[in-house]
Design a protein around this motif. Structure first.
Motif, mmCIF file in Angstrom:
data_model
loop_
_atom_site.group_PDB
_atom_site.id
_atom_site.type_symbol
_atom_site.label_atom_id
_atom_site.label_comp_id
_atom_site.label_asym_id
_atom_site.label_seq_id
_atom_site.Cartn_x
_atom_site.Cartn_y
_atom_site.Cartn_z
ATOM 1 N N ARG A 1 -2.898 -7.242 -8.213
ATOM 2 C CA ARG A 1 -3.073 -7.647 -6.817
ATOM 3 C C ARG A 1 -4.190 -8.691 -6.670
ATOM 4 N N ARG A 2 -5.293 -8.443 -7.345
ATOM 5 C CA ARG A 2 -6.416 -9.384 -7.272
ATOM 6 C C ARG A 2 -6.059 -10.725 -7.893
ATOM 7 N N ASP B 1 0.823 -1.209 0.000
ATOM 8 C CA ASP B 1 0.000 0.000 0.000
ATOM 9 C C ASP B 1 0.861 1.264 0.000
ATOM 10 N N THR C 1 2.371 -11.098 -2.606
ATOM 11 C CA THR C 1 2.287 -9.781 -3.259
ATOM 12 C C THR C 1 3.538 -9.436 -4.061
ATOM 13 N N LYS D 1 -2.605 3.044 -10.746
ATOM 14 C CA LYS D 1 -3.220 2.258 -9.669
ATOM 15 C C LYS D 1 -4.164 1.191 -10.201
ATOM 16 N N ASP D 2 -4.820 1.461 -11.317
ATOM 17 C CA ASP D 2 -5.738 0.477 -11.890
ATOM 18 C C ASP D 2 -5.016 -0.828 -12.238
ATOM 19 N N VAL E 1 2.629 1.728 -3.424
ATOM 20 C CA VAL E 1 1.743 2.283 -4.446
ATOM 21 C C VAL E 1 1.419 3.745 -4.147
ATOM 22 N N ILE F 1 -2.148 -1.917 -10.940
ATOM 23 C CA ILE F 1 -1.682 -2.563 -9.719
ATOM 24 C C ILE F 1 -2.827 -3.312 -9.042
ATOM 25 N N ASP F 2 -4.004 -2.701 -9.009
ATOM 26 C CA ASP F 2 -5.168 -3.357 -8.402
ATOM 27 C C ASP F 2 -5.506 -4.654 -9.135
ATOM 28 N N LYS F 3 -5.404 -4.627 -10.455
ATOM 29 C CA LYS F 3 -5.685 -5.824 -11.255
ATOM 30 C C LYS F 3 -4.696 -6.940 -10.929
ATOM 31 N N ALA G 1 2.800 -8.037 -7.564
ATOM 32 C CA ALA G 1 2.210 -6.698 -7.471
ATOM 33 C C ALA G 1 3.259 -5.670 -7.065
#
Length: 333
Positions: free
Chosen positions: A148-149, A118, A158, A141-142, A121, A144-146, A161
């Motif tokens: 991460r999931r 967190d 992680t 961030k979009d 990022v 990274i979120d993808k 990511a």
């Protein structure tokens, strides 16, 4: 011997330990409080101390061997790995790690090592907002979120990511003319200069604008020109025009190097998407290695081009290995 901040029935005092072992062979560190503040649990102390001792050269094994042992043990792997790494960092720069761990002091993200994904990022999103705008940071961030999931669902951990968070930001924040202007026109730049020099001095800039200074045909290196203090006014004006970056009105963005830098951003995002499709626990480490290839891309101009060629070769080889069919061995009944 390494002495932490827990009580001991064997050694009566720090002085006794230092006298017995020799001052040069002993370190005293508040490992318990530091690791607890960093990791939220005093159980992190053991791995923190191990990392510290290993980095000091007091443990006759490699860091990779310890990390492999932690992974094979299969208990709180991420927690123990992070505790181990923090110990190694403390051995290199204890004052900085103590400052990061201090609960009473709020430290700007830009001044300490990221303690988790967190923070990693957040600090880069903050930088990319200043570099371009909030929409540019949201694009970062979009992705990274993808990652991460997908990583959580398919492989756990992680590390992928974290790699993408570092190197996608690195590619997105290429240092073009607008960024050079922004950094130099920042008041912090002149404050730093004023803190280094006294009396009368003159600031001059050695620059190689691509529009004015063409690369030498033999070496590929652009000859730099000298600009006087008036350049600060030009920097302030150019910094305000960063919104033109990548648009049809970006006169600097038409050079081969700038087009290449923008293409690398798009290519990297596409590569990450490709990795996520086939990601498994078995190829997770290889995916992290592929995502980290931009670490090889360094420098500017002809130096950057040279490193880029090596990086592209490495990326192609790793991707071929990642995409290779899985070999299955049939076993007769």
């Amino acid at each position: 011997r390494l002495q932490g901040d827990w009580s001991s029935d064997v050694c009566s005092s720090d002085l006794d330990i230092a006298e017995a072992c020799g001052k040069s062979n002993v370190d005293f560190i508040s490992a318990g409080s530091i690791s607890t503040n960093l990791m939220g649990d005093s159980i992190a102390t053991n791995m923190f101390m191990l990392g510290y001792a290993l980095q000091k050269g007091w443990v006759p094994v490699s860091g990779a061997a310890v990390e492999k042992a932690i992974a094979l043990n299969g208990v709180a792997v991420e927690f123990n790995l992070k505790s181990f790494v923090w110990g190694r960092r403390a051995a290199v720069d204890l004052a900085r790690v103590e400052k990061i761990a201090a609960p009473a002091e709020v430290i700007p993200l830009s001044q300490h090592l990221s303690r988790n994904l967190d923070e990693l990022v957040a600090r880069r999103a903050e930088f990319l907002t200043a570099y371009q705008d909030a929409a540019y940071a949201a694009r970062y961030k979009d992705l990274i979120d993808k990652v991460r999931r997908a990583e959580s669902e398919k492989a756990g951990g992680t590390k992928l990511a974290e790699a993408v968070a570092r190197y996608y930001a690195k590619l997105m924040a290429y240092k073009d003319e607008y960024e050079v202007a922004r950094l130099h026109s920042d008041p912090a730049f002149m404050q730093k200069i004023e803190g280094m020099f006294e009396g009368d001095y003159k600031v001059v800039f050695h620059l190689a604008p691509p529009i004015l200074n063409k690369p030498d045909p033999a070496t590929g290196e652009a000859k730099k020109s000298t600009f006087g203090p008036w350049m600060m006014r030009a920097f302030r004006l150019l910094a305000k025009l960063k919104g033109l970056r990548g648009t049809a009105f970006d006169i600097f963005g038409r050079t081969e190097e700038r087009r290449m830098e923008r293409a690398l951003i798009t290519e990297y995002a596409a590569t990450v998407d490709q990795l996520l499709v086939r990601l498994t626990p078995a190829n997770h480490a290889l995916a992290v290695e592929i995502a980290s290839v931009p670490e090889m891309i360094r420098g500017y101009g002809h130096v950057k081009i040279r490193h880029l060629k090596l990086a592209e070769k490495q990326r192609a080889e790793l991707l071929a290995k990642f995409n290779a069919p899985v070999q299955r061995t049939a076993i007769a009944a």
